[in-house]
Design an enzyme around this catalytic site. Structure first.
Site, PDB file in Angstrom:
ATOM      1  N   LYS A 112      -6.289  61.008  18.169  1.00  0.00           N
ATOM      2  CA  LYS A 112      -7.692  61.398  18.359  1.00  0.00           C
ATOM      3  C   LYS A 112      -8.444  61.062  17.084  1.00  0.00           C
ATOM      4  O   LYS A 112      -7.862  61.044  16.004  1.00  0.00           O
ATOM      5  CB  LYS A 112      -7.788  62.913  18.621  1.00  0.00           C
ATOM      6  CG  LYS A 112      -9.085  63.329  19.284  1.00  0.00           C
ATOM      7  CD  LYS A 112      -8.989  63.095  20.767  1.00  0.00           C
ATOM      8  CE  LYS A 112     -10.221  63.543  21.518  1.00  0.00           C
ATOM      9  NZ  LYS A 112      -9.958  63.522  22.968  1.00  0.00           N
TER      10      LYS A 112
HETATM   11  P1  NAD Z   1     -20.290  64.313  26.394  1.00  0.00           P
HETATM   12  O1  NAD Z   1     -20.731  64.136  25.007  1.00  0.00           O
HETATM   13  O2  NAD Z   1     -20.567  63.246  27.385  1.00  0.00           O
HETATM   14  O3  NAD Z   1     -20.877  65.669  26.991  1.00  0.00           O
HETATM   15  C1  NAD Z   1     -20.714  66.909  26.358  1.00  0.00           C
HETATM   16  C2  NAD Z   1     -21.603  67.927  27.041  1.00  0.00           C
HETATM   17  O4  NAD Z   1     -21.358  69.214  26.472  1.00  0.00           O
HETATM   18  C3  NAD Z   1     -23.100  67.667  26.849  1.00  0.00           C
HETATM   19  O5  NAD Z   1     -23.781  68.013  28.037  1.00  0.00           O
HETATM   20  C4  NAD Z   1     -23.480  68.636  25.726  1.00  0.00           C
HETATM   21  O6  NAD Z   1     -24.837  69.004  25.769  1.00  0.00           O
HETATM   22  C5  NAD Z   1     -22.578  69.798  26.060  1.00  0.00           C
HETATM   23  N1  NAD Z   1     -22.315  70.672  24.905  1.00  0.00           N
HETATM   24  C6  NAD Z   1     -22.127  70.312  23.631  1.00  0.00           C
HETATM   25  N2  NAD Z   1     -21.901  71.411  22.882  1.00  0.00           N
HETATM   26  C7  NAD Z   1     -21.940  72.462  23.714  1.00  0.00           C
HETATM   27  C8  NAD Z   1     -21.793  73.858  23.540  1.00  0.00           C
HETATM   28  N3  NAD Z   1     -21.558  74.376  22.335  1.00  0.00           N
HETATM   29  N4  NAD Z   1     -21.892  74.655  24.629  1.00  0.00           N
HETATM   30  C9  NAD Z   1     -22.120  74.123  25.850  1.00  0.00           C
HETATM   31  N5  NAD Z   1     -22.288  72.808  26.075  1.00  0.00           N
HETATM   32  C10 NAD Z   1     -22.198  71.988  25.017  1.00  0.00           C
HETATM   33  O7  NAD Z   1     -18.711  64.612  26.293  1.00  0.00           O
HETATM   34  P2  NAD Z   1     -17.605  64.406  27.420  1.00  0.00           P
HETATM   35  O8  NAD Z   1     -16.996  63.087  27.221  1.00  0.00           O
HETATM   36  O9  NAD Z   1     -18.157  64.807  28.736  1.00  0.00           O
HETATM   37  O10 NAD Z   1     -16.513  65.473  26.939  1.00  0.00           O
HETATM   38  C11 NAD Z   1     -16.599  66.847  27.282  1.00  0.00           C
HETATM   39  C12 NAD Z   1     -15.240  67.484  27.111  1.00  0.00           C
HETATM   40  O11 NAD Z   1     -14.293  66.810  27.946  1.00  0.00           O
HETATM   41  C13 NAD Z   1     -14.638  67.431  25.708  1.00  0.00           C
HETATM   42  O12 NAD Z   1     -13.843  68.562  25.501  1.00  0.00           O
HETATM   43  C14 NAD Z   1     -13.758  66.201  25.757  1.00  0.00           C
HETATM   44  O13 NAD Z   1     -12.739  66.228  24.776  1.00  0.00           O
HETATM   45  C15 NAD Z   1     -13.198  66.351  27.151  1.00  0.00           C
HETATM   46  N6  NAD Z   1     -12.663  65.127  27.743  1.00  0.00           N
HETATM   47  C16 NAD Z   1     -13.438  64.010  27.865  1.00  0.00           C
HETATM   48  C17 NAD Z   1     -12.910  62.867  28.451  1.00  0.00           C
HETATM   49  C18 NAD Z   1     -13.731  61.615  28.672  1.00  0.00           C
HETATM   50  O14 NAD Z   1     -13.224  60.688  29.331  1.00  0.00           O
HETATM   51  N7  NAD Z   1     -14.969  61.530  28.211  1.00  0.00           N
HETATM   52  C19 NAD Z   1     -11.581  62.860  28.895  1.00  0.00           C
HETATM   53  C20 NAD Z   1     -10.833  64.027  28.786  1.00  0.00           C
HETATM   54  C21 NAD Z   1     -11.391  65.151  28.207  1.00  0.00           C
END
Ligand code: NAD
Length: 419
Positions: A112
């Protein structure tokens, strides 16, 4: 606990991750050497990133890449840009990738990366220079057979395109060095939606197992980004009633259901969920405690903790985000009878399609979306059924079962290769 492990356990996310590993290590009698080996990352890289700002000033940022384990294949994991990024968090997320890739049985280890920054305050030019600067500094430690970055919080296909370009400048044209790229640069169709699509498949299956009707099931989603936004849309398409969604500032709640495409349009137009008519504005804390059939945390880690777990009112919790739930909260949820589909299973769709993308890039042969989604669904549901079987056979939670499958697989591979 040995000196190495003491030095290792420094952040809440690491504590949670370690705890999940320890539960299984005890149950399967994992010896001390193996336990320590699986907890201590292979390599940690911390770099200084000087960035020339648009106004001519130079600001110094710090970037991290933690490579946890490469026994089963090149290491794989996203890069996030966020003000709270720190080494401990990245270390825990890197380990989670090792367990996730082993659980869904793809030939990768875990890694990561991240840069401590607030991307909302950076211009597009500054983001590009920050990305290129970061990759320049870690480019000798990543690559298609070594460590392959992907998108995570606040990074997207454009950022992956810059990573691909910067890496390729030094090593020759190498699309397989990063996944989550735009399709025009060797990205896979279906990758953008893959994590949310996987969450959707498993939500449907979990509802079926819990004998809850999917039509009209109330869903609450924390986070309206890649994972949360896609999940909210796809579950709406499946007939669920998404009653609340949020971003970092707060959420929208309408017990009669939200029009997700209108909410998304509002967010795109105004940059915020605030001001959307026909819904109440709630805090992120309040949102988690709304009565619903399905809760999908899809934002940050450590949001379901000892202090709020008892107040959750969902029947099924599907972890879109990484490491959202503490062990103490897990126990409370188990006592309440909440069915928890754990992160390393629920959100594995992203890395699964990243694997498809890497394989397509290595062969320069590209798949149609139907094939991507069909294989995604099959592998996600197969992994879910396996986890469920181990959980029932051993009377443990889905989380412990998932970790047990992953840890057994990695430790066997370590023994075969040698430490
Ligand atoms: P992203 O940046 O596209 O979206 C994140 C969202 O969370 C946004 O809407 C943001 O406004 C919101 N956010 C940020 N801080 C916050 C808080 N303190 N409280 C509530 N909402 C908050 O990110 P993503 O890629 O959708 O990732 C989200 C989660 O999913 C993370 O934990 C990431 O590690 C996990 N994840 C992502 C992927 C991927 O393919 N993108 C894969 C597996 C896991």
């Amino acid at each position: 606990m040995g000196i190495v492990e003491e030095a290792w356990e420094r952040s809440e996310t690491e504590r949670i991750l370690n705890h999940n590993v320890d539960i299984v290590a005890e149950k399967i009698n994992l010896d001390h050497e193996m336990r320590t080996f699986l907890k201590v990352p292979f390599r940690e890289i911390k770099v200084q990133i000087p960035l020339k700002m648009d106004d001519g000033r130079v600001e110094i940022f710090v970037g991290y890449r933690v490579q946890h384990n490469q026994t089963r294949g090149p290491m794989k994991g996203g890069i996030r840009y966020h003000p709270q990024v720190n080494l401990g968090e990245i270390r825990a997320l890197a380990a989670a990738m090792t367990w996730k890739t082993a659980l869904i049985d793809i030939p990768f280890g875990g890694a990561k990366g991240g840069v401590t920054c607030d991307p909302k305050t950076l211009s597009k030019g500054e983001l590009e220079r920050l990305t290129r600067s970061f990759i320049t500094r870690i480019s000798d430690s990543i690559g298609p057979n070594l460590d392959i970055p992907a998108p995570d919080m606040n990074t997207n296909p454009q950022v992956m395109a810059w990573i691909m370009d910067e890496y390729s400048k030094r090593h020759g044209y190498t699309p397989a060095a990063v996944t989550g790229k735009p399709v025009e640069l060797g990205g896979s169709v279906g990758r953008i939606e893959a994590t949310g699509r996987g969450v959707t498949y498993l939500t449907k299956r979990a509802l079926k197992d819990k004998k809850i009707e999917i039509q009209g099931a109330r869903v609450v989603v924390q986070g309206m980004g890649n994972v949360g936004g896609t999940t909210a849309r796809l579950l709406t398409d499946e007939g669920c009633k998404v009653i609340a969604v949020s971003d970092s500032k707060g959420g929208l709640y309408n017990p009669n259901g939200l029009n997700i495409s209108r909410v998304t349009m509002h967010k795109e137009e105004t940059g915020s969920l605030k001001g959307f008519s026909g819904a109440d504005y709630v805090t992120n804390e309040e949102l988690l405690e709304l009565p619903c059939e399905v809760l999908v945390p899809a934002a940050m880690e450590c949001v379901i903790m000892e202090h709020n777990a008892a107040r959750l009112k969902c029947s099924v919790l599907v972890e879109g985000a990484n490491i959202p739930t503490s062990p103490e909260a897990d126990n409370i949820l188990a006592d309440k009878g909440v069915y928890v589909v754990p992160d390393i299973l629920a959100n594995a769709g992203g890395v699964l399609v990243s694997y498809f993308e890497w394989a397509q890039d290595l062969q320069s042969a590209f798949w149609e979306e139907e094939r991507v989604n069909r294989k995604l669904m099959k592998m996600m549901l197969d992994a879910y059924e396996l986890v469920k079987e181990v959980s029932v056979q051993n009377s443990v939670t889905l989380r412990t079962a998932a970790y047990a499958i992953a840890i057994e697989k990695v430790s066997k591979a370590v023994r075969l290769r040698g430490f």
